[in-house]
Design a protein around this motif. Structure first.
Motif, short mmCIF file in Angstrom:
data_model
loop_
_atom_site.label_atom_id
_atom_site.label_comp_id
_atom_site.label_asym_id
_atom_site.label_seq_id
_atom_site.Cartn_x
_atom_site.Cartn_y
_atom_site.Cartn_z
N ILE A 15 16.30 25.30 22.88
CA ILE A 15 17.64 25.04 22.86
C ILE A 15 18.01 24.33 21.56
N LEU A 16 16.97 24.23 20.67
CA LEU A 16 17.23 23.43 19.26
C LEU A 16 18.38 24.61 18.42
N PRO A 17 18.98 23.98 17.66
CA PRO A 17 20.18 24.53 16.86
C PRO A 17 19.71 25.84 16.19
N GLU A 18 18.11 25.72 15.59
CA GLU A 18 17.87 27.26 14.91
C GLU A 18 17.74 28.19 15.88
N ASN A 19 17.53 27.83 17.24
CA ASN A 19 16.81 29.07 18.14
C ASN A 19 18.21 29.36 19.37
N TYR A 20 19.15 28.74 19.22
CA TYR A 20 20.20 28.66 20.30
C TYR A 20 20.90 29.85 20.48
N ALA A 21 21.00 30.69 19.37
CA ALA A 21 21.72 31.69 19.34
C ALA A 21 21.28 32.82 20.54
N VAL A 28 18.87 13.91 21.02
CA VAL A 28 19.63 15.09 21.77
C VAL A 28 19.12 16.43 21.01
N PRO A 29 18.40 17.06 21.70
CA PRO A 29 18.12 18.40 20.77
C PRO A 29 19.33 19.36 20.23
N ASN A 30 20.29 19.26 21.03
CA ASN A 30 21.15 20.21 20.72
C ASN A 30 22.59 19.72 21.14
#
Length: 698
Positions: free
Chosen positions: A85-91, A312-314
């Motif tokens: 769920i981190l921003p770099e993987n969220y897509a 907050v992870p994302n």
């Protein structure tokens, strides 16, 4: 009788253990089955692997092997738990509504994205060994999987079937989830976090990973910094916090001696301070309750985190799921939840009456979050919004009945975290100074402001330097000015740091526009926020965060109005903490300040409940002995007829900073004006000392 109950409990636990083992075994079989349509196989295999990993983590923690892991291993595991769920993987994450909808279609995609969010709770359930919570999540997952695997290979179940399964999961377990959450609030034996805080070697940063929360450099560097402080320094930081709590009871004349528990809410990394606070509260006769922010959808309130939490992870992930409750928000649900809440409070009636309220430590310094609107995220319907408002109001009334409003208090304080910049330690020290300013000096100066404000019928606030604020605030009439006042002289007790005078204005006659170029509220950033007020009620609003006016208005409606059609102006205040303002300007951190400090750096206006909500009938006095009579307005007074019309369950402060403040003037019955602030400077005789920190800044 006791033996019979013990035997029944053992039988129940055996049955649960059997269900748990069966669920784990069935999930193991999913990998490689390929029993669902190919497009969705990814979701079910990933989630099956995730749940099995959580079971493995749970066993590692509770068989002791977790304790043998190195800090590097724990750090790697912690990232793995949250990596998806981190921003770099969220897509490419099923928790992202638009991705889920792209894969499964809009209706099913939204439902599977909700399921993804609910299953994420198994991370912390594994760490706390909450097998019941893990079990119901696993069984929900298997039930949904069964719907997809039941038909022909490429045949999808009807969205209504999947939604029904999610709805009945919520409905079936509301009682247990609400009761468990209430117990965490009130029962000292629910001590997972407190046990870590009191017994762990806090100099060994491996302890941070025992909570199950996401850990970043913010938490690690905060803990490292605090570990370099002496015990005396740590105790002093904690003492400012705990003494604020004690003094809050003392000043308000509330019975602290009747209370046995206090709730500590904080952000990971501050455990040394929290440990000291726990011990200091014990000296007052209070045991500390330290519960985690809500995990199950039943207990969440949009994106708000009430309790302790880690990084907050994302924030976008949480923002995308802020309206998930629309899936189950109906009459049946709110009736069931309110019944569950009443039942839980009745069960813990004694503990609720002995609870004193929260001691909150906020943090600041993170980059302000500017959300992006996901068109596939669930949205509240008008009907669901009304039901949610009614449920929140009713929940507040139930809570106030058991945790007696007239007897409880709180305190809140804030400190920076390392993300604020390379000068974190300097800012931390400066914040310590702000939190410990000479309250007697501020009491004296603020009384000068109050003496003049009490001569007025209304106050006018005007912006400058592009700020378009022009507001008239109507004040209550003092029947006996020798014994009465409109404004509270607020010094550093419950609301640290020192520095404001505030009132609950009359609504009728309070009109105009409030505008700020930028403000940071509840971790969300607002650009060019503009709120129009007519007879004290919000009549219009906009900002410039999004491309469309519809999205801008929705943003405000959800996060400032909290789904209400309108809110009253519950508070008008004048912040006097120019020292805090100086620190903010010197370090360039204005966009990162929490409202707790920001509200002390200029006049501010709160929309929602008054500062005295649920306690309006309790007399409150200033240090000069005058009673503060402005405790109600035309909406809050309706509590005598129907509390649901009086209370809104929110109170959001919005501050105009000094550099955007053209004037604050008091107007008396003769129409004469008395200036308090002009061009960002205090001009009233006796308040000039407040301008000293502003030298060379304004």
């Amino acid at each position: 009788m006791i033996d019979e109950k013990t035997e029944m409990q053992a039988d129940w636990e055996d049955a649960e253990a059997e269900r748990y083992a069966l669920a784990v075994e069935r999930i193991r079989q999913i990998t490689g089955e390929n029993a669902v349509p190919a497009a969705l196989n990814e979701f079910f295999e990933k989630e099956a692997a995730f749940l099995l990993y959580m079971e493995e983590i749970r066993k590692q923690i509770h068989n002791g092997s977790f304790e043998e892991m190195t800090e590097e291993e724990l750090q790697r595991m912690n990232r793995e738990l949250y990596e998806e769920i981190l921003p770099e993987n969220y897509a490419g994450c099923w928790g992202k509504p638009s991705y889920a909808c792209e894969k499964a279609g809009k209706e099913l995609g939204q439902l599977l994205s909700f399921l993804y969010m609910e299953l994420r709770g198994c991370v912390v359930f594994a760490f706390e060994n909450k097998t019941w919570d893990m079990l119901v999540c696993m069984e929900l997952f298997l039930q949904i999987y069964g719907l997809f695997a039941a038909g022909e290979k490429e045949e999808l179940p009807a969205a209504a079937e999947v939604k029904d399964s999610l709805y009945w999961y919520i409905s079936d377990y509301t009682q247990e989830m609400v009761e468990n959450r209430t117990a965490e609030n009130l029962i000292p034996s629910c001590d997972f976090a407190r046990e870590i805080i009191l017994t762990a070697d806090l100099s060994d940063l491996r302890y941070l990973y025992r909570f199950g929360e996401y850990v970043t450099e913010n938490e690690r560097k905060t803990a490292e910094f605090l570990n370099r402080l002496t015990e005396e320094e740590i105790n002093a930081i904690a003492r400012t916090w705990t003494e604020g709590y004690r003094i809050g009871f003392e000043v308000a004349g509330k019975p602290l001696h009747k209370k046995k528990t206090v709730n500590i809410r904080y952000r990971l990394g501050f455990e040394r301070v929290v440990r000291s606070a726990v011990l200091q509260f014990r000296e007052m006769g209070l045991e500390s309750m330290i519960f985690r922010s809500a995990v199950h959808a039943v207990n969440k309130r949009q994106h708000l985190r009430i309790g302790y939490y880690g990084a907050v992870p994302n924030p976008q992930f949480e923002y995308d799921h802020r309206n998930d409750a629309v899936l189950f928000m109906d009459e049946r649900f709110i009736t069931g939840k309110l019944q569950a809440l009443r039942s839980a409070y009745e069960k813990y009636r004694t503990e609720a009456a002995e609870h004193g309220g929260p001691a909150v430590m906020e943090v600041f310094g993170e980059k302000p979050f500017e959300p992006v609107s996901d068109p596939d995220a669930l949205r509240m319907t008008d009907e669901a919004e009304k039901l949610m408002i009614r449920m929140n109001n009713s929940s507040g009334q139930i809570t106030n009945r058991y945790i007696i409003g007239e007897e409880r208090s709180f305190t809140i304080i804030a400190y920076p975290i390392p993300e604020i910049g390379d000068n974190f330690e300097e800012i931390f020290r400066a914040t310590e100074e702000i939190n410990n300013l000479d309250y007697m000096k501020y009491r004296r100066i603020q009384q000068k402001l109050i003496d003049v404000l009490d001569q007025g019928e209304y106050v006018r606030v005007i912006g400058m330097n592009g700020n378009e604020t022009d507001l008239t605030i109507r004040l209550h009439t003092l029947e006996d000015p020798a014994k009465q006042t409109n404004f509270e002289n607020c010094v550093a007790d419950v609301n640290i740091p020192v520095g404001e005078v505030f009132t609950s204005p009359l609504l009728t006659g309070t009109n105009g526009v409030l505008h700020v170029s930028q403000v940071y509220l509840e971790e969300y950033n607002y650009k060019n926020l503009r709120i129009t007020v007519k007879d004290g009620m919000v009549s219009d609003y906009t900002c410039s965060n999004f491309e469309t006016e519809e999205e801008n208005r929705k943003y405000i409606e959800e996060n400032i109005l909290f789904h209400h059609e309108s809110l009253p102006m519950g508070e008008f205040a004048i912040g006097t903490n120019t020292t805090a303002y100086k620190v903010v300007r010197e370090f360039g951190i204005g966009d990162k300040m929490p409202i707790l400090i920001a509200e002390k750096m200029g006049p501010h206006f709160a929309f929602g409940d008054t500062c005295y909500s649920w306690q309006e009938d309790m007399a409150v006095y200033n240090p000069d002995g005058k009673e503060i009579i402005a405790r109600d307005n035309e909406r809050s007074i309706l509590r005598k007829e129907d509390p649901s019309k009086a209370y809104f369950g929110c109170h959001t402060d919005i501050t105009i900073p000094y550099e955007e403040l053209g004037a604050v003037r008091v107007y008396n019955a003769a129409g004469e004006s008395i200036p308090l602030i002009e061009n960002g400077r205090f001009v009233l005789h006796g308040t000039e000392e407040l301008n000293e920190p502003l030298q060379g800044i304004l």
